[in-house]
Design a protein around this motif. Structure first.
Motif, PDB file in Angstrom:
ATOM      1  N   ARG A  25       0.703  -1.253   0.025  1.00 31.22           N
ATOM      2  CA  ARG A  25       0.001  -0.051  -0.003  1.00 31.22           C
ATOM      3  C   ARG A  25       0.717   1.366  -0.050  1.00 31.22           C
ATOM      4  O   ARG A  25       0.413   2.409  -0.306  1.00 31.22           O
ATOM      5  N   PHE A  26       2.098   1.196   0.389  1.00 29.29           N
ATOM      6  CA  PHE A  26       2.933   2.241   0.460  1.00 29.29           C
ATOM      7  C   PHE A  26       3.923   2.129  -0.887  1.00 29.29           C
ATOM      8  O   PHE A  26       5.106   2.839  -0.502  1.00 29.29           O
ATOM      9  N   ARG A  27       3.814   1.267  -1.725  1.00 27.18           N
ATOM     10  CA  ARG A  27       4.698   1.159  -2.870  1.00 27.18           C
ATOM     11  C   ARG A  27       5.298   2.389  -3.562  1.00 27.18           C
ATOM     12  O   ARG A  27       6.325   2.488  -3.898  1.00 27.18           O
ATOM     13  N   TRP A  28       4.567   3.352  -3.834  1.00 31.80           N
ATOM     14  CA  TRP A  28       4.874   4.436  -4.673  1.00 31.80           C
ATOM     15  C   TRP A  28       5.557   5.145  -3.576  1.00 31.80           C
ATOM     16  O   TRP A  28       6.424   6.136  -4.055  1.00 31.80           O
ATOM     17  N   ILE A  29       5.224   5.581  -2.244  1.00 28.65           N
ATOM     18  CA  ILE A  29       6.325   6.038  -1.295  1.00 28.65           C
ATOM     19  C   ILE A  29       7.607   5.280  -1.372  1.00 28.65           C
ATOM     20  O   ILE A  29       8.703   6.004  -1.349  1.00 28.65           O
ATOM     21  N   ALA A  30       7.621   4.073  -1.167  1.00 32.14           N
ATOM     22  CA  ALA A  30       9.003   3.349  -1.466  1.00 32.14           C
ATOM     23  C   ALA A  30       9.720   3.651  -2.812  1.00 32.14           C
ATOM     24  O   ALA A  30      10.910   3.662  -2.743  1.00 32.14           O
ATOM     25  N   PHE A  31       8.953   3.682  -3.710  1.00 35.00           N
ATOM     26  CA  PHE A  31       9.606   4.048  -5.081  1.00 35.00           C
ATOM     27  C   PHE A  31      10.093   5.329  -5.080  1.00 35.00           C
ATOM     28  O   PHE A  31      11.261   5.761  -5.477  1.00 35.00           O
ATOM     29  N   GLY A  32       9.414   6.394  -4.716  1.00 36.01           N
ATOM     30  CA  GLY A  32       9.943   7.754  -4.646  1.00 36.01           C
ATOM     31  C   GLY A  32      10.995   7.916  -3.433  1.00 36.01           C
ATOM     32  O   GLY A  32      11.907   8.774  -3.790  1.00 36.01           O
ATOM     33  N   ALA A  33      11.001   7.145  -2.425  1.00 35.94           N
ATOM     34  CA  ALA A  33      12.184   7.124  -1.445  1.00 35.94           C
ATOM     35  C   ALA A  33      13.479   6.517  -2.007  1.00 35.94           C
ATOM     36  O   ALA A  33      14.569   7.098  -1.883  1.00 35.94           O
ATOM     37  N   THR A  34      13.239   5.600  -2.896  1.00 34.24           N
ATOM     38  CA  THR A  34      14.177   5.062  -3.438  1.00 34.24           C
ATOM     39  C   THR A  34      15.039   5.813  -4.522  1.00 34.24           C
ATOM     40  O   THR A  34      16.350   6.112  -4.528  1.00 34.24           O
ATOM     41  N   ALA A  35      14.231   6.544  -5.096  1.00 32.78           N
ATOM     42  CA  ALA A  35      14.700   7.399  -6.104  1.00 32.78           C
ATOM     43  C   ALA A  35      15.232   8.692  -5.605  1.00 32.78           C
ATOM     44  O   ALA A  35      16.403   9.051  -5.803  1.00 32.78           O
ATOM     45  N   ALA A  36      14.694   9.298  -4.550  1.00 38.56           N
ATOM     46  CA  ALA A  36      15.333  10.173  -3.886  1.00 38.56           C
ATOM     47  C   ALA A  36      16.774   9.787  -3.066  1.00 38.56           C
ATOM     48  O   ALA A  36      17.704  10.636  -3.288  1.00 38.56           O
ATOM     49  N   GLY A  37      16.847   8.733  -2.587  1.00 36.08           N
ATOM     50  CA  GLY A  37      17.926   8.220  -1.968  1.00 36.08           C
ATOM     51  C   GLY A  37      18.957   8.126  -3.144  1.00 36.08           C
ATOM     52  O   GLY A  37      20.285   8.434  -2.872  1.00 36.08           O
ATOM     53  N   LEU A  38      18.586   7.454  -4.367  1.00 40.11           N
ATOM     54  CA  LEU A  38      19.677   7.257  -5.309  1.00 40.11           C
ATOM     55  C   LEU A  38      20.211   9.020  -5.873  1.00 40.11           C
ATOM     56  O   LEU A  38      21.403   9.180  -6.039  1.00 40.11           O
TER      57      LEU A  38
END
Length: 540
Positions: free
Chosen positions: A126-139
Motif C-alpha cells: 500500500r506504500f509502494r509509490w512512497i517506497a519508489f519515491g524514497a528509493t529514487a530520492a536516495g539515489l
C-alpha cells in the motif's frame, strides 16, 4: 512455476536487460568525466521501473533483476574492450571490475527494494509509490554526494589536504606520491618547491640551477629565439605536438604564448591531454572549472584555455586515465586522428604530457601516441620537448652553461645529437623529438617572489594575509566567475607566511581565500599593489 509464468519471467528478464543496455548506451553521450554518474542514474531508474511494472512473484522478479543486471554488466565490460571510456568513463583498468561491480550492486539493490514494495503479498504494497519515491530520492542524494566529493577533491581545500597528507607521509621514496605532491604544489603556486621534488622513478634530489651558475662566455650551441622558431614551424607544418611536464607551470605558459602565432598561420584546433569535459561545454562557458580536469586546475593551464577559446580555437580533449600502455596510446592516437581528418586541411596543435610526443618507437617501451598518430594520418607531426630547471638537472645544467645567459626560452631544432642522447637515452636510433625548448633558469622563492615566465605581459597583485589560519590559498578569479572557476593565479601560504604576490592578466578580479576547512573571509586579505579596480569580496 507453470510454463506461462516461466515464459513471462524469461521475457521480463530479456526486456529488463535490454532496457539496462539502452540506458548504458544513452549514458555514453555524456562527457567522459560524468558518464559514471549518468549511467548510475539511468540504469538504476530502468531497474526500478522494470521492478515496479513487471507482473511476477517476488523471488522470480528479483532473480530476473539479478540476471538482467549481470548480463548488462557483462556486455558493458565487453564494450569497454573496444571503448575504454564507455559507460563508466575513464576508470583505471585496475579499478574497472570494482566500478562495474559497484554499479551492478546499486542497480540490483534499488530494483530489489522496489520489487519487494510492489509485491502484492508484501505489507509495504500500500506504500509502494512512497517506497519508489524514497528509493529514487536516495539515489539522487547518493549521486549528488558523489558529484560533490569529486568536485571537492579538485578544490583548493582538497589540494591543500592532499599536500598536507603527502608531506606527512613517512615514505617519500614512492615515485607516484612524489609526482602527485609535486604536481599539487605547482597548481597551488609553489613552483620552486614543486621542482625540487624528483618526479622520475629513478631520480634523486639535486639543487636547482641558480642564474649565477651560468657562464657569461660565448654560447657553444646555436639556438633560435622561440618566436622565430614557432613562426617557421607554424608556416611549414599542419600537425604540431608540444610536450609539458605536469609539475612545471611555465610549460603551459609557453604553450599559451604559441597559440597566437599558430592561429595566425591557420591553426584552428587545439587538443589537450586529460580534459574531462567536451570543448563545446568549455566554449559555451568561456573558462575551465574544477571539473574540467586535474592538470587544468593549474592557473597557467586555465589561462591557456581562456586564450585558446578567445582566439577561436576548437578545443577538445582526447585522453582517458585507464588502460595499459598500448591501450591508452592507441586510444589517444585514434581520437586525434579522427579530429585531424575533418576538415581535411585542418591545422592542429596537440598539448601532450611527457613521452606521448615521441614519434619513433622507443626501445623496451613501444610506440607512443605520436608514432601511432603519424601512421594513422600519414602526416608527420612536428614534436617539441620542453626542458626546465628542475631536480635532477645534470642535462639542464650542462645545456644552460653551453647556451649562456638567456632571459626567454630558446629552441634547438633539431637538437644536437649529444643533447638528444643525454635527454632521451631510452629512445630509438631516431631523434626522440624534432625540437627542444630550453627555458631560462630563474625560479623565484614563493610566496613573495613569483615572477614567472612572460611576467611582462601580466600584472602584479601583491598583498598581505591578516587572517589567523594556515595553510591558506589566496586566489584571484575574474569578476563574475564562480568559486569553482580556475583562478587567474593562486598561491598557498604556509604557517607564518603573510606577504604574497600574484601575477594575472589585466582584468577585473575577485579575491578568494580557502583554508583546510573551506572558504575563508577574503576581507582578511589586504591588497597593497594591484591593477585598477580590484573587486575584493568575502564569502559568496
Amino acid at each position: 512455476m507453470d510454463m506461462t509464468q516461466s515464459k513471462r519471467i524469461t521475457v521480463s528478464t530479456a526486456v529488463l536487460g535490454a532496457s539496462l543496455l539502452v540506458a548504458a548506451i544513452a549514458s555514453n553521450f555524456a562527457p567522459a568525466g560524468s558518464r559514471a554518474f549518468v549511467a548510475l542514474g539511468l540504469m538504476t531508474a530502468s531497474s526500478m521501473v522494470g521492478a515496479a511494472f513487471v507482473r511476477a512473484p517476488l523471488l522470480p522478479k528479483i532473480a530476473a533483476i539479478v540476471a538482467a543486471t549481470s548480463a548488462a554488466m557483462t556486455a558493458v565490460y565487453g564494450w569497454r574492450r573496444l571503448d575504454p571510456t564507455a559507460v563508466v568513463g575513464p576508470v583505471p583498468s585496475s579499478l574497472e571490475p570494482a566500478a562495474l561491480g559497484a554499479l551492478g550492486v546499486v542497480v540490483m539493490t534499488a530494483g530489489g527494494v522496489v520489487a519487494a514494495a510492489f509485491a502484492e503479498s508484501s505489507r509495504a504494497y500500500r506504500f509502494r509509490w512512497i517506497a519508489f519515491g524514497a528509493t529514487a530520492a536516495g539515489l539522487l542524494a547518493f549521486c549528488s554526494l558523489l558529484v560533490s566529493r569529486a568536485g571537492e577533491a579538485n578544490s583548493p581545500r582538497g589540494l591543500m589536504r592532499r599536500i598536507v597528507l603527502l608531506e606527512q607521509a613517512a615514505d617519500r621514496n614512492d615515485w607516484a606520491e612524489r609526482q602527485e605532491l609535486s604536481t599539487s604544489l605547482a597548481i597551488l603556486g609553489r613552483p620552486r618547491e614543486a621542482r625540487e621534488i624528483p618526479t622520475r622513478p629513478d631520480a634523486v634530489l639535486q639543487d636547482l640551477v641558480d642564474p649565477s651558475d651560468v657562464s657569461d662566455s660565448p654560447p657553444t650551441l646555436v639556438a633560435t629565439p622561440w618566436r622565430e622558431a614557432v613562426a617557421r614551424i607554424a608556416a611549414e607544418r599542419r600537425l604540431v605536438l608540444i610536450m609539458e611536464a605536469h609539475n612545471i607551470s611555465e610549460h603551459r605558459a609557453w604553450i599559451e604564448q604559441t597559440l597566437g602565432p599558430l592561429r595566425e598561420a591557420g591553426f584552428s584546433r587545439y587538443c589537450a591531454e586529460a580534459l574531462a569535459e567536451p570543448g563545446t561545454a568549455l566554449k559555451a562557458r568561456g573558462y575551465s572549472t574544477s571539473r574540467t580536469g586535474v592538470y587544468s586546475l593549474d592557473p597557467r593551464f586555465g589561462n591557456l584555455l581562456r586564450t585558446a577559446l578567445r582566439l577561436g580555437y576548437e578545443v577538445d580533449g582526447y585522453d582517458f586515465a585507464g588502460g595499459d600502455f598500448d591501450t591508452r596510446e592507441e586510444y589517444q592516437a585514434d581520437e586525434l586522428a579522427r579530429r585531424f581528418a575533418s576538415p581535411p586541411d585542418v591545422k592542429m596543435v596537440v598539448h601532450a604530457g611527457h613521452g606521448h610526443v615521441f614519434k619513433h618507437e622507443v626501445r623496451n617501451v613501444g610506440r607512443y601516441m605520436a608514432a601511432r598518430l603519424w601512421s594513422k594520418t600519414g602526416v608527420e607531426p612536428f614534436t617539441i620537448w620542453q626542458l626546465s630547471n628542475e631536480s635532477p638537472n645534470d642535462v639542464y645544467r650542462g645545456l644552460i652553461r653551453r647556451l649562456g645567459p638567456i632571459v626567454e626560452p630558446v629552441v634547438l631544432a633539431p637538437p644536437p645529437r649529444d643533447v638528444s642522447e643525454a635527454l632521451f637515452p631510452e629512445s630509438s636510433v631516431h631523434p626522440a623529438v624534432d625540437a627542444v625548448v630550453v627555458h631560462p633558469p630563474r625560479i623565484g622563492r614563493e610566496p613573495t617572489d613569483r615572477r614567472g615566465a612572460f611576467a611582462n605581459q601580466a600584472t602584479r597583485v601583491a598583498g598581505v594575509w591578516r587572517g589567523g589560519r594556515w595553510p591558506v590559498v589566496i586566489a584571484v578569479v575574474p569578476a563574475g566567475e564562480p568559486d569553482d572557476a580556475v583562478a587567474l593565479d593562486q598561491v598557498m601560504l604556509r604557517p607564518g607566511e603573510t606577504d604574497f604576490e600574484l601575477w594575472i592578466p589585466q582584468a577585473s578580479y575577485t579575491l578568494r581565500a580557502w583554508g583546510l576547512e573551506g572558504p575563508l573571509d577574503a576581507g582578511a586579505v589586504s591588497v597593497v599593489d594591484s591593477p585598477p579596480k580590484p573587486e575584493a569580496t568575502g564569502l559568496p
